[in-house]
Design a protein around this motif. Structure first.
Motif, PDB file in Angstrom:
ATOM      1  N   LYS A  12       0.830  -1.206   0.000  1.00 40.00           N
ATOM      2  CA  LYS A  12       0.000   0.000   0.000  1.00 40.00           C
ATOM      3  C   LYS A  12       0.869   1.263   0.000  1.00 40.00           C
ATOM      4  O   LYS A  12       0.638   2.184  -0.780  1.00 40.00           O
ATOM      5  CB  LYS A  12      -0.926  -0.003   1.212  1.00 40.00           C
ATOM      6  N   TYR A  13       1.877   1.303   0.873  1.00 42.64           N
ATOM      7  CA  TYR A  13       2.732   2.487   0.985  1.00 42.64           C
ATOM      8  C   TYR A  13       3.474   2.777  -0.314  1.00 42.64           C
ATOM      9  O   TYR A  13       3.591   3.922  -0.733  1.00 42.64           O
ATOM     10  CB  TYR A  13       3.729   2.303   2.137  1.00 42.64           C
ATOM     11  N   PHE A  14       3.949   1.733  -0.971  1.00 43.02           N
ATOM     12  CA  PHE A  14       4.704   1.890  -2.221  1.00 43.02           C
ATOM     13  C   PHE A  14       3.784   1.835  -3.454  1.00 43.02           C
ATOM     14  O   PHE A  14       4.269   1.698  -4.572  1.00 43.02           O
ATOM     15  CB  PHE A  14       5.804   0.848  -2.328  1.00 43.02           C
ATOM     16  N   GLU A  15       2.499   1.942  -3.234  1.00 46.91           N
ATOM     17  CA  GLU A  15       1.499   2.054  -4.297  1.00 46.91           C
ATOM     18  C   GLU A  15       1.599   0.917  -5.319  1.00 46.91           C
ATOM     19  O   GLU A  15       1.478   1.113  -6.527  1.00 46.91           O
ATOM     20  CB  GLU A  15       1.606   3.425  -4.968  1.00 46.91           C
ATOM     21  N   GLY A  16       1.871  -0.282  -4.811  1.00 43.83           N
ATOM     22  CA  GLY A  16       1.937  -1.455  -5.666  1.00 43.83           C
ATOM     23  C   GLY A  16       3.231  -1.612  -6.453  1.00 43.83           C
ATOM     24  O   GLY A  16       3.395  -2.590  -7.176  1.00 43.83           O
ATOM     25  N   ALA A  51       5.959   7.085  -8.266  1.00 39.95           N
ATOM     26  CA  ALA A  51       4.929   7.888  -8.945  1.00 39.95           C
ATOM     27  C   ALA A  51       5.157   9.385  -8.749  1.00 39.95           C
ATOM     28  O   ALA A  51       4.232  10.136  -8.471  1.00 39.95           O
ATOM     29  CB  ALA A  51       3.535   7.484  -8.461  1.00 39.95           C
ATOM     30  N   GLY A  52       6.426   9.801  -8.853  1.00 38.24           N
ATOM     31  CA  GLY A  52       6.760  11.213  -8.740  1.00 38.24           C
ATOM     32  C   GLY A  52       6.824  11.756  -7.323  1.00 38.24           C
ATOM     33  O   GLY A  52       7.042  12.951  -7.129  1.00 38.24           O
ATOM     34  N   LYS A  53       6.646  10.881  -6.322  1.00 38.21           N
ATOM     35  CA  LYS A  53       6.704  11.299  -4.921  1.00 38.21           C
ATOM     36  C   LYS A  53       7.890  10.634  -4.230  1.00 38.21           C
ATOM     37  O   LYS A  53       8.182   9.462  -4.481  1.00 38.21           O
ATOM     38  CB  LYS A  53       5.426  10.910  -4.176  1.00 38.21           C
TER      39      LYS A  53
END
Length: 75
Positions: A12-16, A51-53
């Motif tokens: 979840k934290y690493f957005e998959g 993702a740019g973050k």
């Protein structure tokens, strides 16, 4: 303070994203509590771009090929 997290939390934290395919940038050494033995251990604070973050996490290889991950504690 840093909390030990499981694979679901990391996903979840690493957005998959696959964290192993990212470039990890070392930031600083930190002290964490070993989730199995309760003693203090030294680990590394890392940054990655997802993702740019920019996302920070703590990780260390506590045993041969056995990585332990921590995320910042909720305030």
């Amino acid at each position: 303070m840093w909390d030990h997290v499981n694979d679901r939390d990391l996903h979840k934290y690493f957005e998959g994203e696959n964290i192993w395919s990212k470039k990890w940038k070392p930031i600083a050494g930190v002290t964490v509590i070993d989730p199995h033995y309760g003693n203090e251990r030294e680990a590394e604070l890392w940054e990655v771009e997802i993702a740019g973050k920019t996302k920070q996490f703590v990780a260390s290889e506590f045993s041969n090929n056995c990585w332990v991950f921590f995320l910042k504690s909720a305030p």
